[in-house]
Design an enzyme around this catalytic site. Structure first.
Site, short mmCIF file in Angstrom:
data_model
loop_
_atom_site.label_atom_id
_atom_site.label_comp_id
_atom_site.label_asym_id
_atom_site.label_seq_id
_atom_site.Cartn_x
_atom_site.Cartn_y
_atom_site.Cartn_z
N SER A 225 -9.68 -0.51 7.21
CA SER A 225 -9.14 -0.40 5.85
C SER A 225 -8.46 -1.65 5.29
O SER A 225 -8.16 -1.68 4.10
CB SER A 225 -8.17 0.76 5.76
OG SER A 225 -8.89 1.94 5.63
N SER B 137 -9.59 1.81 3.01
CA SER B 137 -8.74 2.56 2.12
C SER B 137 -7.67 1.72 1.41
O SER B 137 -7.04 2.25 0.49
CB SER B 137 -8.05 3.68 2.91
OG SER B 137 -7.19 3.12 3.88
N LYS C 76 0.85 -1.20 0.00
CA LYS C 76 0.00 0.00 0.00
C LYS C 76 0.88 1.24 0.00
O LYS C 76 1.89 1.29 0.73
CB LYS C 76 -0.90 -0.03 1.24
CG LYS C 76 -1.96 1.06 1.31
CD LYS C 76 -2.84 0.87 2.54
CE LYS C 76 -3.93 1.92 2.64
NZ LYS C 76 -4.77 1.73 3.84
N1 GLN Z 1 -13.08 4.02 6.45
C1 GLN Z 1 -12.40 4.47 7.62
C2 GLN Z 1 -12.05 5.94 7.47
O1 GLN Z 1 -12.41 6.49 6.50
C3 GLN Z 1 -11.18 3.63 7.89
C4 GLN Z 1 -9.95 4.08 7.23
C5 GLN Z 1 -8.75 3.24 7.60
O2 GLN Z 1 -8.86 2.22 8.27
N2 GLN Z 1 -7.58 3.71 7.20
O3 GLN Z 1 -11.45 6.53 8.29
#
Ligand code: GLN
Length: 506
Positions: A189, A165, A90
């Protein structure tokens, strides 16, 4: 029990274990495996946009080195556990190779002088880094649409989101570019995109994997973890990256390498807690059906299903969307065009302030700006007690609910793991929620509590939604007590030995 029977057939050739074993047996060279990965990425990425960079030249150099090392060691040598395995990272995890962009204009040309500890450990175990993957900018988002490099598409249906994400890591593995990838998980994420793309992914216990070299979003919640098709493929990657790191002050000094061999132990007598909240909340019909089928499969495998309560689960979203932006607003203060990040052009005679403002306005996308403003607001005087401290109190109560579920004290449920959906619905359409931030935040209902409590959470493919034109994967989640990763992987592996959802491909 859908798919049982097929499950005993030999695993697909794109599985990490299959690739590793074919190299170890000398059936394929690392060069052949890496060339194959590069070909797939090059031809497939224009459709999925899962990758920010394909590190083709770097990966071929490394493949040649590994093949040369192999031939000088001789065929009988024991190879490191990930020898020759292509891996995708990532793009918010630092790599010396290529850039580390966080899918942000702010860092579009940033080159890290070092590898994140997790990446270094993969490389030490023989992995070949073949690409960096797309994400929601700075890991803020749950659909993969908030990227400065454009949205990632779900390989199961290119008109749908892959989740986020770690959108690119999930889409890339689902599309067969590489057998495994690293993601990061602050509020879901890893688990949410794994669920929407039909993969197994684990967010380790907070502190289990070093955060050194993971670009910070919300430091009290962030963790790095692996995504792959099956629990048996996730396990060796987790084993490689976990363990104490003096470079991360929150890193746990717990038993480092252990585990993969525990996966084959049956789960007869294990207690799985299903929260009443997960059964009663207004789920998508297919998600409810898959939850009930999963429960039936676990019963058939000899597990005991226990009804439990997580009474403060409802407060998770509100608490997370105060705490995470608060920490983000502080972490992202460093990107001002001077200390870090892209600097906007300065006009002669303009005050310094204007340069900072313009750098941050041009460098950050709208969702990142929204989080910074939210975070600044909840930390400001007069609001700190009302929002931030209240959220911290809710965090404690959420953690206490989980502690009670796992407690072996008399009268307590004493479960080994909690079972619930990973997401409230299968992959939604690109563009469907992007202009409605709250509806996107609500997708995190099952995942954020696990980060707030610091616990390990694993999502695994458990069925499909077949109500629309495309077949869409549905993921279930297992949550364990601190350091319970191997129990979660074992439960998922036992499930995968009875089912074949993890062997389905787009
Ligand atoms: N969807 C969550 C957010 O928008 C989680 C993001 C993450 O785990 N990096 O913050």
């Amino acid at each position: 029990m859908s798919g049982a029977g097929d499950a005993s057939q030999s695993p697909r050739p794109d599985r990490l274990l299959a690739i590793r074993n074919s190299i170890a047996r000398g059936e394929r060279s690392v060069r052949e495996v890496v060339t194959d990965a590069i070909d797939r990425m090059t031809s497939g990425n224009p459709r999925t946009n899962a990758l920010t960079q394909i590190l083709a030249d770097e990966a071929m150099v490394r493949a040649a080195e590994l093949d040369a090392a192999r031939s000088s060691l001789g065929p009988a040598a024991t190879l490191p556990p990930l020898f020759g395995v292509p891996m995708i990272i990532k793009d918010n995890i630092c790599t010396r190779l290529g850039r580390t962009t966080c899918a942000s204009r702010m860092l579009e040309n940033y080159r890290s002088p070092f590898d994140a500890t997790s990446v270094r450990r993969l490389v030490e175990d023989g992995a070949v880094i073949v690409a960096k993957s797309n994400l929601d900018e700075f890991a803020m988002g749950g659909s993969g649409e908030h990227s400065a490099f454009g949205p990632t598409r779900n390989p199961w249906d290119l008109s749908r989101v892959p989740g986020g994400s770690s959108s690119g890591s999930a889409a890339a593995v689902a599309a067969g570019y590489a057998p495994a990838a690293l993601g990061s998980d602050t509020g879901g994420s890893i688990r949410q995109p794994a669920a929407l793309c039909g993969l197994t992914g684990i967010k380790p216990t907070y502190g289990r994997v070093s955060r050194l070299g993971l670009v910070a979003f919300a430091s009290s919640l962030d963790q790095v973890g692996p995504m792959a098709h099956a629990a048996a493929d996730v396990a060796p990657v987790l084993e490689a990256i976990m363990g104490h790191d003096p470079g991360d002050s929150t890193s746990l000094d717990a038993d480092a390498r252990q585990g993969s061999e525990l996966l084959t132990t049956p789960i007869v007598g294990l207690r799985l807690g299903v929260p009443s909240q997960a059964r009663s909340s207004a789920n998508h019909a297919s998600v409810s059906r898959v939850l009930e089928q999963t429960i039936a499969t676990f019963r058939a495998a000899g597990a005991t299903i226990v009804d439990i309560d997580l009474p403060h689960a409802d407060a998770g979203i509100a608490a997370y969307y105060i705490i995470a932006p608060a920490e983000a607003s502080s972490n992202l203060a460093r990107y001002d065009g001077v200390r870090f990040g892209r600097r906007a052009a300065v006009t002669q005679g303009e005050p310094l302030e204007a340069m900072y403002t313009r750098s941050r306005t041009e460098g950050f996308g709208s969702e990142v700006q929204r989080r910074i403003m939210l975070g600044t607001h909840v930390l400001s005087s007069g609001y700190y007690d009302a929002y931030y401290l209240t959220a911290l109190r809710a965090r404690r109560l959420i953690k206490r609910d989980f502690d009670r579920a796992f407690s072996r004290d008399p009268g307590m449920p004493g479960v080994h793991a909690v079972l619930m959906p990973a997401t409230p619905s299968p992959a939604f359409a690109l563009g469907e929620k992007v202009s409605d931030p709250l509806s996107l935040y609500l997708e995190d209902v099952y995942t954020v509590g696990v980060n707030l409590a610091g616990l390990p959470g694993l999502s695994f493919p458990a069925g499909f939604d077949t109500s629309g034109t495309a077949r869409l994967p549905i993921g279930m989640q297992l949550v364990g007590p601190a350091l319970g990763e191997w129990t979660l992987l074992r439960i998922a592996h036992q499930f995968q030995s009875l089912t074949d959802h993890h062997e389905q491909r787009p």
